[in-house]
Scaffold this motif. Structure first.
Motif, PDB file in Angstrom:
ATOM      1  N   CYS A  44      14.701  -9.196   3.949  1.00  0.00           N
ATOM      2  CA  CYS A  44      14.960  -7.948   4.675  1.00  0.00           C
ATOM      3  C   CYS A  44      14.211  -7.895   6.001  1.00  0.00           C
ATOM      4  CB  CYS A  44      14.535  -6.747   3.825  1.00  0.00           C
ATOM      5  SG  CYS A  44      15.559  -6.461   2.380  1.00  0.00           S
ATOM      6  N   HIS A  45      14.694  -6.995   6.869  1.00  0.00           N
ATOM      7  CA  HIS A  45      13.980  -6.613   8.079  1.00  0.00           C
ATOM      8  C   HIS A  45      13.161  -5.372   7.723  1.00  0.00           C
ATOM      9  CE1 HIS A  45      16.583  -9.378  10.248  1.00  0.00           C
ATOM     10  NE2 HIS A  45      17.618  -8.788   9.673  1.00  0.00           N
ATOM     11  N   HIS A  46      11.845  -5.457   7.861  1.00  0.00           N
ATOM     12  CA  HIS A  46      10.958  -4.371   7.457  1.00  0.00           C
ATOM     13  C   HIS A  46      10.362  -3.683   8.681  1.00  0.00           C
ATOM     14  CE1 HIS A  46      10.813  -5.501   3.133  1.00  0.00           C
ATOM     15  NE2 HIS A  46      10.988  -6.730   3.620  1.00  0.00           N
ATOM     16  N   VAL A  47      10.138  -2.377   8.566  1.00  0.00           N
ATOM     17  CA  VAL A  47       9.407  -1.633   9.591  1.00  0.00           C
ATOM     18  C   VAL A  47       8.272  -0.883   8.901  1.00  0.00           C
ATOM     19  CG1 VAL A  47      11.338  -1.373  11.193  1.00  0.00           C
ATOM     20  CG2 VAL A  47      10.970   0.354   9.415  1.00  0.00           C
ATOM     21  N   VAL A  48       7.178  -0.731   9.635  1.00  0.00           N
ATOM     22  CA  VAL A  48       5.999  -0.038   9.118  1.00  0.00           C
ATOM     23  C   VAL A  48       5.526   0.955  10.168  1.00  0.00           C
ATOM     24  CG1 VAL A  48       3.595  -0.292   8.394  1.00  0.00           C
ATOM     25  CG2 VAL A  48       5.277  -1.986   7.688  1.00  0.00           C
ATOM     26  N   ALA A  49       5.166   2.152   9.723  1.00  0.00           N
ATOM     27  CA  ALA A  49       4.520   3.131  10.598  1.00  0.00           C
ATOM     28  C   ALA A  49       3.026   3.043  10.358  1.00  0.00           C
ATOM     29  CB  ALA A  49       5.026   4.537  10.292  1.00  0.00           C
ATOM     30  N   VAL A  50       2.258   3.004  11.445  1.00  0.00           N
ATOM     31  CA  VAL A  50       0.803   2.926  11.323  1.00  0.00           C
ATOM     32  C   VAL A  50       0.169   4.038  12.142  1.00  0.00           C
ATOM     33  CG1 VAL A  50       0.830   0.438  10.928  1.00  0.00           C
ATOM     34  CG2 VAL A  50       0.621   1.296  13.267  1.00  0.00           C
ATOM     35  N   ASP A  51      -1.004   4.498  11.703  1.00  0.00           N
ATOM     36  CA  ASP A  51      -1.708   5.545  12.439  1.00  0.00           C
ATOM     37  C   ASP A  51      -2.486   4.941  13.613  1.00  0.00           C
ATOM     38  OD1 ASP A  51      -4.062   4.423  11.440  1.00  0.00           O
ATOM     39  OD2 ASP A  51      -4.376   5.996   9.945  1.00  0.00           O
ATOM     40  N   ALA A  52      -3.256   5.776  14.294  1.00  0.00           N
ATOM     41  CA  ALA A  52      -3.967   5.319  15.494  1.00  0.00           C
ATOM     42  C   ALA A  52      -4.982   4.228  15.190  1.00  0.00           C
ATOM     43  CB  ALA A  52      -4.658   6.511  16.158  1.00  0.00           C
ATOM     44  N   ARG A  59      13.948   1.652   0.521  1.00  0.00           N
ATOM     45  CA  ARG A  59      12.495   1.684   0.387  1.00  0.00           C
ATOM     46  C   ARG A  59      11.838   2.517   1.486  1.00  0.00           C
ATOM     47  NH1 ARG A  59      14.669  -0.647  -3.473  1.00  0.00           N
ATOM     48  NH2 ARG A  59      13.598  -2.201  -4.777  1.00  0.00           N
ATOM     49  N   MET A  60      12.498   3.612   1.855  1.00  0.00           N
ATOM     50  CA  MET A  60      11.917   4.539   2.815  1.00  0.00           C
ATOM     51  C   MET A  60      10.817   5.320   2.114  1.00  0.00           C
ATOM     52  SD  MET A  60      13.389   4.708   5.954  1.00  0.00           S
ATOM     53  CE  MET A  60      13.214   6.439   6.366  1.00  0.00           C
ATOM     54  N   ALA A  61       9.588   5.218   2.606  1.00  0.00           N
ATOM     55  CA  ALA A  61       8.457   5.887   1.967  1.00  0.00           C
ATOM     56  C   ALA A  61       7.434   6.297   3.018  1.00  0.00           C
ATOM     57  CB  ALA A  61       7.803   4.969   0.933  1.00  0.00           C
ATOM     58  N   VAL A  62       6.867   7.484   2.852  1.00  0.00           N
ATOM     59  CA  VAL A  62       5.826   7.990   3.743  1.00  0.00           C
ATOM     60  C   VAL A  62       4.707   8.552   2.869  1.00  0.00           C
ATOM     61  CG1 VAL A  62       5.241   9.652   5.559  1.00  0.00           C
ATOM     62  CG2 VAL A  62       7.485   8.537   5.567  1.00  0.00           C
ATOM     63  N   LEU A  63       3.463   8.203   3.180  1.00  0.00           N
ATOM     64  CA  LEU A  63       2.331   8.726   2.422  1.00  0.00           C
ATOM     65  C   LEU A  63       2.282  10.248   2.524  1.00  0.00           C
ATOM     66  CD1 LEU A  63      -0.517   6.172   3.279  1.00  0.00           C
ATOM     67  CD2 LEU A  63       1.051   6.182   1.324  1.00  0.00           C
ATOM     68  N   SER A  64       1.837  10.896   1.465  1.00  0.00           N
ATOM     69  CA  SER A  64       1.933  12.350   1.357  1.00  0.00           C
ATOM     70  C   SER A  64       1.269  13.083   2.523  1.00  0.00           C
ATOM     71  CB  SER A  64       1.325  12.823   0.031  1.00  0.00           C
ATOM     72  OG  SER A  64      -0.038  12.420  -0.068  1.00  0.00           O
ATOM     73  N   HIS A  84       0.834  -1.201   0.000  1.00  0.00           N
ATOM     74  CA  HIS A  84       0.000   0.000   0.000  1.00  0.00           C
ATOM     75  C   HIS A  84       0.873   1.258   0.000  1.00  0.00           C
ATOM     76  CE1 HIS A  84      -3.230   2.781   0.841  1.00  0.00           C
ATOM     77  NE2 HIS A  84      -2.579   3.215   1.921  1.00  0.00           N
ATOM     78  N   VAL A  85       1.869   1.301   0.862  1.00  0.00           N
ATOM     79  CA  VAL A  85       2.688   2.510   0.983  1.00  0.00           C
ATOM     80  C   VAL A  85       3.661   2.632  -0.185  1.00  0.00           C
ATOM     81  CG1 VAL A  85       4.399   3.734   2.377  1.00  0.00           C
ATOM     82  CG2 VAL A  85       2.479   2.558   3.485  1.00  0.00           C
ATOM     83  N   ARG A  86       4.396   1.564  -0.464  1.00  0.00           N
ATOM     84  CA  ARG A  86       5.449   1.664  -1.475  1.00  0.00           C
ATOM     85  C   ARG A  86       4.897   1.867  -2.873  1.00  0.00           C
ATOM     86  NH1 ARG A  86       9.573  -3.127   0.136  1.00  0.00           N
ATOM     87  NH2 ARG A  86       9.999  -2.951  -2.108  1.00  0.00           N
ATOM     88  N   GLU A  87       3.825   1.203  -3.203  1.00  0.00           N
ATOM     89  CA  GLU A  87       3.284   1.376  -4.545  1.00  0.00           C
ATOM     90  C   GLU A  87       2.582   2.723  -4.694  1.00  0.00           C
ATOM     91  OE1 GLU A  87       1.050  -2.055  -5.762  1.00  0.00           O
ATOM     92  OE2 GLU A  87       2.756  -3.412  -5.438  1.00  0.00           O
ATOM     93  N   THR A  88       2.034   3.245  -3.614  1.00  0.00           N
ATOM     94  CA  THR A  88       1.457   4.592  -3.677  1.00  0.00           C
ATOM     95  C   THR A  88       2.535   5.625  -3.906  1.00  0.00           C
ATOM     96  OG1 THR A  88      -0.396   4.000  -2.226  1.00  0.00           O
ATOM     97  CG2 THR A  88       0.146   6.335  -2.412  1.00  0.00           C
ATOM     98  N   VAL A  89       3.632   5.531  -3.151  1.00  0.00           N
ATOM     99  CA  VAL A  89       4.676   6.548  -3.214  1.00  0.00           C
ATOM    100  C   VAL A  89       5.566   6.367  -4.439  1.00  0.00           C
ATOM    101  CG1 VAL A  89       6.720   7.483  -2.049  1.00  0.00           C
ATOM    102  CG2 VAL A  89       4.659   6.912  -0.726  1.00  0.00           C
ATOM    103  N   PHE A  90       6.148   5.183  -4.580  1.00  0.00           N
ATOM    104  CA  PHE A  90       7.158   4.992  -5.624  1.00  0.00           C
ATOM    105  C   PHE A  90       6.535   4.775  -7.011  1.00  0.00           C
ATOM    106  CE2 PHE A  90       9.649   3.345  -1.861  1.00  0.00           C
ATOM    107  CZ  PHE A  90      10.431   4.483  -1.746  1.00  0.00           C
ATOM    108  N   ASN A 122      -3.734   1.877  10.269  1.00  0.00           N
ATOM    109  CA  ASN A 122      -3.520   1.998   8.828  1.00  0.00           C
ATOM    110  C   ASN A 122      -2.058   2.337   8.531  1.00  0.00           C
ATOM    111  OD1 ASN A 122      -6.366   1.749   8.187  1.00  0.00           O
ATOM    112  ND2 ASN A 122      -6.584   3.814   9.038  1.00  0.00           N
ATOM    113  N   PRO A 123      -1.436   1.678   7.552  1.00  0.00           N
ATOM    114  CA  PRO A 123      -0.025   1.940   7.249  1.00  0.00           C
ATOM    115  C   PRO A 123       0.174   3.313   6.612  1.00  0.00           C
ATOM    116  CG  PRO A 123      -0.959   0.456   5.617  1.00  0.00           C
ATOM    117  CD  PRO A 123      -2.010   0.632   6.677  1.00  0.00           C
ATOM    118  N   VAL A 124       1.195   4.036   7.094  1.00  0.00           N
ATOM    119  CA  VAL A 124       1.482   5.365   6.548  1.00  0.00           C
ATOM    120  C   VAL A 124       2.937   5.516   6.122  1.00  0.00           C
ATOM    121  CG1 VAL A 124      -0.370   6.418   7.907  1.00  0.00           C
ATOM    122  CG2 VAL A 124       1.959   6.348   8.841  1.00  0.00           C
ATOM    123  N   GLY A 125       3.807   4.544   6.472  1.00  0.00           N
ATOM    124  CA  GLY A 125       5.212   4.646   6.096  1.00  0.00           C
ATOM    125  C   GLY A 125       5.892   3.293   6.193  1.00  0.00           C
ATOM    126  N   THR A 126       6.981   3.134   5.428  1.00  0.00           N
ATOM    127  CA  THR A 126       7.725   1.872   5.427  1.00  0.00           C
ATOM    128  C   THR A 126       9.219   2.135   5.288  1.00  0.00           C
ATOM    129  OG1 THR A 126       7.738   1.564   3.020  1.00  0.00           O
ATOM    130  CG2 THR A 126       5.825   0.720   4.214  1.00  0.00           C
TER     131      THR A 126
END
Length: 300
Positions: free
Chosen positions: A47-55, A73-78, A22-28, A58-62
């Motif tokens: 790889c070791h992956h990390v994801v940022a999620v909102d309250a 693959r550092m990406a954050v939704l706009s 969701h995040v990477r294909e939206t951003v990249f 929902n994923p907002v960054g990877t």
């Protein structure tokens, strides 16, 4: 207004794949036009992956940490950019590397993000290159160690890191405000942000006449923000023979150059002991130096 909350967590690749997509294909793919075939590679499952999620979860960054000790693959939704999500993702990846005993990390930064990675201690190496149609720069950091600075580009990144890391005070010891370093627009802009945040910036100069003659941007900035900037000139003979130069902040960050007329040196953003040593050396020289009234009165 309080910014919306988010959390960063490590995820298994298979279980986290929907969030990563969701995040990477939206951003990249959608925003930047990276071909879908290039976005996903054979390293992803390893790889070791990390994801940022909102309250709401929902994923907002990877971001990912590869077996080759690289971050990518550092990406954050706009809608979430500028809220600290990227900083938290990068810090989490560096922490994961630290836990694994990795002492060096590298990455390929989009050129527009160089300042972001510099704030975290990454320095540019080698020449820029094009990847997936976007200009990139290789960057590297040594984890929990001093990082060598060997070029002007690395010097600019080191200065940006130290300036951005300051909270209430920044001390700069320089021969003549170092043309090619402290007159770079990105560095001047970082100084402006720090000054307008309420911090104190003290600048010790061995030759204040040279930046005045060359209309150095920091002199101009100090004129416009006199409550934040203070300039003093070194006059004591024993102080004037000091060969080095440095910039140090109040949160453990420093960039030290053994020879003040060169860019080569070392930097680190979390070296409390070394930073205190430099600040303690700065203070008595500052007390002995004279205020640069000629810079304060200069009309530009």
């Amino acid at each position: 207004m309080t910014a919306p909350a988010f959390t960063v967590r490590a995820v298994d690749y298979e279980a986290g794949l929907p969030a990563l997509r969701h995040v990477r294909e939206t951003v990249f793919v959608q925003e930047q036009g990276v071909p879908l075939a290039l976005e996903w590679d054979e390293l992803d499952p390893l790889c070791h992956h990390v994801v940022a999620v909102d309250a709401d979860g929902n994923p907002v960054g990877t971001g990912r940490l590869t077996p080759n000790h690289t971050i990518g693959r550092m990406a954050v939704l706009s809608d979430w950019r500028g809220r600290g999500v990227g900083d938290a993702l990068l810090s989490a990846l560096v922490d994961q590397a630290r836990q694994r005993g990795w002492r060096e990390l590298s990455l390929h930064a989009q050129v527009t993000a160089l300042g972001f990675y510099a704030r975290h201690g990454f320095l540019p190496v080698d020449e820029r290159f094009v990847e997936a149609g976007i200009e990139h720069q290789s960057m590297r950091t040594l984890v929990d160690a001093d990082n060598p600075v060997g070029s002007r580009e690395a010097a600019v990144a080191a200065a940006l890191g130290v300036i951005a890391g300051a909270r209430r005070q920044l001390d700069l010891y320089s021969r003549d405000l170092d043309p090619g370093l402290f007159d770079v627009p990105e560095v001047v802009a970082a100084m402006r942000r720090l000054a307008t945040s309420g911090a104190e910036i003290r600048i010790l100069l061995q030759d204040p006449g040279e930046p005045r003659r060359k209309l150095a941007p920091l002199v101009n900035l100090g004129q416009r923000l006199p409550t934040a900037f203070a300039f003093r000139a070194i006059e004591e003979p024993t102080d004037r023979v000091y060969p080095s130069a440095y910039v140090v902040n109040d949160r453990g960050g420093f960039y030290f150059r053994p020879l003040g007329h060169r860019f080569e040196g070392e930097t680190r953003l979390d070296a409390g002991g070394r930073a205190r040593q430099l600040r303690n050396a700065f203070d008595p020289v500052w007390e002995r130096a004279r205020p640069c009234t000629e810079l304060r009165a200069l009309q530009i």
